[in-house]
Scaffold this motif. Structure first.
Motif, short mmCIF file in Angstrom:
data_model
loop_
_atom_site.label_atom_id
_atom_site.label_comp_id
_atom_site.label_asym_id
_atom_site.label_seq_id
_atom_site.Cartn_x
_atom_site.Cartn_y
_atom_site.Cartn_z
N PRO A 3 -1.50 1.97 7.39
CA PRO A 3 -2.70 1.90 6.54
C PRO A 3 -3.49 0.56 6.68
N GLU A 5 -5.85 -1.75 4.36
CA GLU A 5 -5.97 -1.57 2.85
C GLU A 5 -6.83 -2.84 2.58
N ASN A 6 -8.34 -2.66 2.41
CA ASN A 6 -9.34 -3.51 2.28
C ASN A 6 -9.14 -4.64 3.06
N ASN A 21 -10.96 0.60 5.08
CA ASN A 21 -9.86 0.98 4.32
C ASN A 21 -9.83 2.33 5.12
N SER A 23 -6.49 4.57 7.84
CA SER A 23 -5.11 4.82 8.03
C SER A 23 -5.01 5.42 9.65
N GLY A 56 -7.16 -8.58 2.00
CA GLY A 56 -6.57 -7.38 2.69
C GLY A 56 -5.46 -7.20 3.27
#
Length: 245
Positions: A3, A5-6, A21, A23, A56
């Motif tokens: 993933p 994330e930000n 964002n 995955s 992130g």
């Protein structure tokens, strides 16, 4: 599996990828597409740990850096080093053998099989600088076959090679995926993406779309990708995403 994330990435605090964002799912066969300067290679570097996020993070679920294999753009590899094709492929055994491990008979069998698979049988003793561009690209893939990685990152693996080489190497990639590898490839030829990659991630300094290739590569998304994210860089080399069909 992987993933984002930000995730914001850049150089000298100038963002190249904004607040991503998304995955990568284990078992994916996904193309990373977008205009020149969209942040595609930058994203691969962040996965490899070569670039620290501005903001992130990249999260690793059930994998480590040792599970990842990276195929750089051919232009990034020094071909003047005095080494044969066979010796070059053997460097793919580094994690298996360590710094002082010896290449044994069964390793040489694997190397020979890899060279056959990529169409380079008989060129084992040829130096790197004596190979054509297409032959060298095949050699890079042969080295990847030695590593047996769970996640394979390919940065423009078809740059400057002929159509037959592209088709042959796509067969190698497909077999790696069928063997369980997760494949993430930066690809510019959208016809190729549509033919072989079931999923795509369209990036233009920010996420435009991720999902089934036919949906991601809609004309609306491609039009948006060719303009978004460059408004604050009027002198940027903006290259729209083209379909080469």
């Amino acid at each position: 599996m992987l993933p984002f994330e930000n995730l914001t990435l850049g150089y000298d605090r100038h963002p190249a990828v904004h607040h991503l964002n998304a995955s990568i799912v284990e078992g994916e066969f996904i193309a990373l597409v977008g205009p020149n300067g969209a942040g595609k290679s930058t994203l691969l570097k962040s996965i490899l740990g070569q670039l620290t996020p501005i903001e992130g993070r990249v999260i690793f679920h059930g994998i480590t850096k040792n599970d990842i294999s990276y195929l750089p753009q051919a232009s990034a590899v020094d071909r003047t080093f005095p080494i044969t094709a066979e010796q070059f492929v053997a460097t793919g055994l580094w994690q298996e053998l360590g710094a002082f491990g010896q290449v044994k008979k069964h390793h040489r069998v694997r190397i020979h099989e890899a060279l056959i698979k990529v169409g380079l049988a008989g060129l084992e003793h040829r130096s790197l600088d004596a190979l054509s561009g297409g032959q060298f690209q095949r050699l890079l893939f042969a080295r990847k076959l030695m590593q047996q990685a769970r996640l394979l990152l390919l940065d423009e693996p078809f740059g400057g090679v002929d159509e037959q080489t592209v088709e042959d190497l796509m067969q190698v990639i497909t077999e790696l995926h069928q063997g369980g590898a997760t494949i993430v490839a930066v690809v510019h030829n959208l016809s190729l993406v549509k033919r072989y990659f079931p999923r795509a991630l369209l990036l233009s300094r920010e996420l435009i779309a991720i999902g089934a290739t036919a949906e991601v590569l809609s004309q609306d998304n491609l039009n948006r990708a060719s303009t978004i994210g460059f408004a604050d860089k009027p002198d940027a080399d903006i290259c729209a995403v083209h379909d080469h069909a």
